[in-house]
Motif scaffolding. Structure first.
Motif, PDB file in Angstrom:
ATOM      1  N   LYS A 168       0.606  15.000   1.613  1.00 32.44           N
ATOM      2  CA  LYS A 168       0.645  16.044   1.977  1.00 32.44           C
ATOM      3  C   LYS A 168      -1.010  16.897   1.846  1.00 32.44           C
ATOM      4  O   LYS A 168      -1.345  17.142   0.946  1.00 32.44           O
ATOM      5  CB  LYS A 168       1.348  16.903   0.888  1.00 32.44           C
ATOM      6  CG  LYS A 168       3.095  16.775   0.455  1.00 32.44           C
ATOM      7  CD  LYS A 168       3.429  17.601  -0.200  1.00 32.44           C
ATOM      8  CE  LYS A 168       2.794  17.240  -1.543  1.00 32.44           C
ATOM      9  NZ  LYS A 168       3.839  16.266  -2.032  1.00 32.44           N
ATOM     10  N   ALA A 169      -2.081  16.241   2.599  1.00 33.47           N
ATOM     11  CA  ALA A 169      -3.021  16.817   1.983  1.00 33.47           C
ATOM     12  C   ALA A 169      -3.786  15.746   3.275  1.00 33.47           C
ATOM     13  O   ALA A 169      -3.401  15.272   4.749  1.00 33.47           O
ATOM     14  CB  ALA A 169      -3.576  15.382   1.212  1.00 33.47           C
ATOM     15  N   LYS A 170      -4.976  16.118   3.442  1.00 33.77           N
ATOM     16  CA  LYS A 170      -6.373  15.702   4.507  1.00 33.77           C
ATOM     17  C   LYS A 170      -6.668  14.507   4.205  1.00 33.77           C
ATOM     18  O   LYS A 170      -7.754  14.389   3.009  1.00 33.77           O
ATOM     19  CB  LYS A 170      -6.766  16.439   4.688  1.00 33.77           C
ATOM     20  CG  LYS A 170      -7.699  16.449   6.520  1.00 33.77           C
ATOM     21  CD  LYS A 170      -7.206  16.087   7.631  1.00 33.77           C
ATOM     22  CE  LYS A 170      -8.783  16.001   8.283  1.00 33.77           C
ATOM     23  NZ  LYS A 170      -8.003  15.563   9.931  1.00 33.77           N
ATOM     24  N   ILE A 171      -6.583  13.506   4.350  1.00 37.93           N
ATOM     25  CA  ILE A 171      -7.154  12.135   4.580  1.00 37.93           C
ATOM     26  C   ILE A 171      -8.505  11.755   5.390  1.00 37.93           C
ATOM     27  O   ILE A 171      -8.516  12.073   6.833  1.00 37.93           O
ATOM     28  CB  ILE A 171      -6.515  10.582   4.564  1.00 37.93           C
ATOM     29  CG1 ILE A 171      -4.443  11.529   4.086  1.00 37.93           C
ATOM     30  CG2 ILE A 171      -6.833   9.491   3.601  1.00 37.93           C
ATOM     31  CD1 ILE A 171      -4.945  11.494   2.401  1.00 37.93           C
ATOM     32  N   PHE A 172      -9.292  11.346   4.908  1.00 41.67           N
ATOM     33  CA  PHE A 172     -10.330  10.427   4.715  1.00 41.67           C
ATOM     34  C   PHE A 172     -11.268   9.001   3.916  1.00 41.67           C
ATOM     35  O   PHE A 172     -11.315   9.681   3.112  1.00 41.67           O
ATOM     36  CB  PHE A 172     -12.063  11.949   4.848  1.00 41.67           C
ATOM     37  CG  PHE A 172     -11.622  13.690   5.773  1.00 41.67           C
ATOM     38  CD1 PHE A 172     -12.483  13.024   6.627  1.00 41.67           C
ATOM     39  CD2 PHE A 172     -10.619  14.134   4.723  1.00 41.67           C
ATOM     40  CE1 PHE A 172     -12.148  14.357   6.853  1.00 41.67           C
ATOM     41  CE2 PHE A 172     -10.856  15.694   4.957  1.00 41.67           C
ATOM     42  CZ  PHE A 172     -11.808  15.739   6.431  1.00 41.67           C
ATOM     43  N   PHE A 189       0.789  -0.981  -0.223  1.00 47.36           N
ATOM     44  CA  PHE A 189       0.134   0.177  -0.140  1.00 47.36           C
ATOM     45  C   PHE A 189       1.104   1.577   0.105  1.00 47.36           C
ATOM     46  O   PHE A 189       0.374   2.186  -0.258  1.00 47.36           O
ATOM     47  CB  PHE A 189      -0.826   0.500   1.110  1.00 47.36           C
ATOM     48  CG  PHE A 189      -1.828   1.247   1.413  1.00 47.36           C
ATOM     49  CD1 PHE A 189      -3.207   1.913   0.108  1.00 47.36           C
ATOM     50  CD2 PHE A 189      -2.013   3.095   1.892  1.00 47.36           C
ATOM     51  CE1 PHE A 189      -3.693   2.134   0.342  1.00 47.36           C
ATOM     52  CE2 PHE A 189      -2.700   3.591   1.618  1.00 47.36           C
ATOM     53  CZ  PHE A 189      -3.392   3.268   1.076  1.00 47.36           C
ATOM     54  N   GLN A 190       1.927   1.102   0.950  1.00 49.28           N
ATOM     55  CA  GLN A 190       2.547   1.819   0.456  1.00 49.28           C
ATOM     56  C   GLN A 190       3.633   3.248  -0.754  1.00 49.28           C
ATOM     57  O   GLN A 190       3.251   3.986  -1.340  1.00 49.28           O
ATOM     58  CB  GLN A 190       4.172   2.069   1.334  1.00 49.28           C
ATOM     59  CG  GLN A 190       5.254   0.704   0.808  1.00 49.28           C
ATOM     60  CD  GLN A 190       5.235  -0.274   0.947  1.00 49.28           C
ATOM     61  OE1 GLN A 190       4.149  -0.595   1.888  1.00 49.28           O
ATOM     62  NE2 GLN A 190       6.297  -0.986   1.798  1.00 49.28           N
ATOM     63  N   GLU A 191       2.890   1.894  -2.014  1.00 49.94           N
ATOM     64  CA  GLU A 191       3.472   2.589  -3.383  1.00 49.94           C
ATOM     65  C   GLU A 191       1.462   3.365  -3.519  1.00 49.94           C
ATOM     66  O   GLU A 191       2.052   4.595  -4.413  1.00 49.94           O
ATOM     67  CB  GLU A 191       3.489   1.091  -3.835  1.00 49.94           C
ATOM     68  CG  GLU A 191       4.705   0.512  -3.364  1.00 49.94           C
ATOM     69  CD  GLU A 191       6.298   1.041  -4.025  1.00 49.94           C
ATOM     70  OE1 GLU A 191       6.186   2.084  -4.332  1.00 49.94           O
ATOM     71  OE2 GLU A 191       6.966   0.546  -3.228  1.00 49.94           O
ATOM     72  N   ILE A 192       0.926   3.364  -3.225  1.00 44.08           N
ATOM     73  CA  ILE A 192       0.133   3.076  -4.089  1.00 44.08           C
ATOM     74  C   ILE A 192      -0.686   5.052  -2.903  1.00 44.08           C
ATOM     75  O   ILE A 192      -0.478   6.126  -3.151  1.00 44.08           O
ATOM     76  CB  ILE A 192      -1.507   3.108  -3.183  1.00 44.08           C
ATOM     77  CG1 ILE A 192      -1.292   1.493  -3.564  1.00 44.08           C
ATOM     78  CG2 ILE A 192      -2.784   3.819  -3.299  1.00 44.08           C
ATOM     79  CD1 ILE A 192      -1.351   1.585  -5.653  1.00 44.08           C
ATOM     80  N   ALA A 193      -0.034   4.771  -1.141  1.00 43.11           N
ATOM     81  CA  ALA A 193       0.703   6.162  -1.405  1.00 43.11           C
ATOM     82  C   ALA A 193       1.573   7.765  -1.493  1.00 43.11           C
ATOM     83  O   ALA A 193       1.234   8.109  -1.862  1.00 43.11           O
ATOM     84  CB  ALA A 193       0.537   6.068   0.672  1.00 43.11           C
ATOM     85  N   ALA A 226      -5.094  -0.739   8.823  1.00 44.46           N
ATOM     86  CA  ALA A 226      -4.049  -0.720   8.040  1.00 44.46           C
ATOM     87  C   ALA A 226      -3.311  -0.425   7.161  1.00 44.46           C
ATOM     88  O   ALA A 226      -1.988  -0.178   6.567  1.00 44.46           O
ATOM     89  CB  ALA A 226      -4.172  -2.037   6.918  1.00 44.46           C
ATOM     90  N   ILE A 227      -4.084   1.263   6.551  1.00 46.66           N
ATOM     91  CA  ILE A 227      -3.736   1.845   5.223  1.00 46.66           C
ATOM     92  C   ILE A 227      -2.998   3.101   6.141  1.00 46.66           C
ATOM     93  O   ILE A 227      -2.524   4.058   5.895  1.00 46.66           O
ATOM     94  CB  ILE A 227      -4.637   2.050   4.200  1.00 46.66           C
ATOM     95  CG1 ILE A 227      -5.286   2.731   4.693  1.00 46.66           C
ATOM     96  CG2 ILE A 227      -5.092   0.867   3.785  1.00 46.66           C
ATOM     97  CD1 ILE A 227      -7.019   3.351   3.926  1.00 46.66           C
ATOM     98  N   ARG A 228      -3.517   4.188   7.287  1.00 45.82           N
ATOM     99  CA  ARG A 228      -3.546   4.586   7.730  1.00 45.82           C
ATOM    100  C   ARG A 228      -2.498   4.892   7.973  1.00 45.82           C
ATOM    101  O   ARG A 228      -1.756   6.601   8.093  1.00 45.82           O
ATOM    102  CB  ARG A 228      -4.100   4.733   8.930  1.00 45.82           C
ATOM    103  CG  ARG A 228      -3.934   6.216   9.726  1.00 45.82           C
ATOM    104  CD  ARG A 228      -4.386   7.225   8.988  1.00 45.82           C
ATOM    105  NE  ARG A 228      -6.413   7.551   8.474  1.00 45.82           N
ATOM    106  CZ  ARG A 228      -6.866   7.762   8.495  1.00 45.82           C
ATOM    107  NH1 ARG A 228      -6.502   9.671   7.906  1.00 45.82           N
ATOM    108  NH2 ARG A 228      -7.835   8.221   7.840  1.00 45.82           N
ATOM    109  N   PRO A 229      -0.843   4.005   8.295  1.00 49.27           N
ATOM    110  CA  PRO A 229      -0.390   4.409   8.907  1.00 49.27           C
ATOM    111  C   PRO A 229       1.096   5.056   7.213  1.00 49.27           C
ATOM    112  O   PRO A 229       1.651   5.850   7.541  1.00 49.27           O
ATOM    113  CB  PRO A 229       0.377   2.982   9.100  1.00 49.27           C
ATOM    114  CG  PRO A 229       0.000   3.187   9.908  1.00 49.27           C
ATOM    115  CD  PRO A 229      -1.401   2.883   9.422  1.00 49.27           C
TER     116      PRO A 229
END
Length: 205
Positions: free
Chosen positions: A76-80, A40-44, A67-70
């Protein structure tokens, strides 16, 4: 990821003749991102390439918020996050930046979810992870194809005059030949390809 292997390169294959950075700045309504990475870090990392992401609404059908929050900590964005996985296992109450929903069973229910939270959050970018939960682009039946184009047409007709951008992920980890790409239903198609290689760290003698 295999033991002893590391990411040695990331390729972006695109369906239009623009450089990647220009794509992030150009106006488009829907972007289809095909990827073969389970990390998932690649998508982030991909989302972090957008220069002014603003607010991102991330609708996850494949991974829990925990799982994805870390992996969002350096974005550089606010994530919901709308977590559609955790409710399959246990009931959770919504948090300030995460809400929990049952998993939509089809694209019509996905539309309802998108409309509900786009109105509530008013994000700049909406990420759907992942289209592969609804359709297999390597073999699409007539009815499934009709559903897909109806979904994409709805996004374009409903949101094309807004500032919202949609990034639709498609998980192709089995590396199938995708013969049914909806090239007329989206503005940009990118293929995100992670190249793995074995690294020998032994010093030369």
């Amino acid at each position: 990821m295999k033991e002893g292997y590391e990411v040695v390169a990331v390729n972006y294959w695109k369906s239009i003749n623009n450089e990647f950075r220009k794509i992030t700045l150009d106006f488009w309504n829907t972007l289809l991102l095909i990827h073969d990475s389970l990390e998932f870090q690649e998508i982030a990392g991909f989302l972090n390439k957008f220069p002014r992401p603003g607010k991102i609404l991330y609708i996850s059908l494949t991974k829990t918020n925990d799982a994805i929050r870390p992996h969002f900590k350096n974005i550089k964005a606010k994530i919901f996050v709308v977590d559609c996985v955790s409710s399959l296992v246990f009931e959770k109450k919504g948090l300030q930046d995460c809400l929990f929903e049952p998993t939509p069973s089809n694209l019509n229910e996905m539309v309802e979810l998108l409309d509900k939270y786009s109105k509530k959050i008013e994000p700049d970018i909406i990420v759907l992870d992942s289209l592969s939960q609804f359709i297999d682009l390597s073999s699409v039946s007539t009815s499934k194809g009709r559903d897909l184009y109806s979904f994409l047409d709805y996004l374009k007709n409903r949101y094309s005059k807004t500032s919202y951008r949609f990034i639709i992920l498609y998980d192709n980890t089995l590396s199938k030949e995708l013969a049914n790409l909806p090239s007329t239903g989206v503005d940009v198609i990118l293929k995100y390809e992670v190249i793995m290689g074995r690294i020998d760290w032994k010093d030369n003698v």
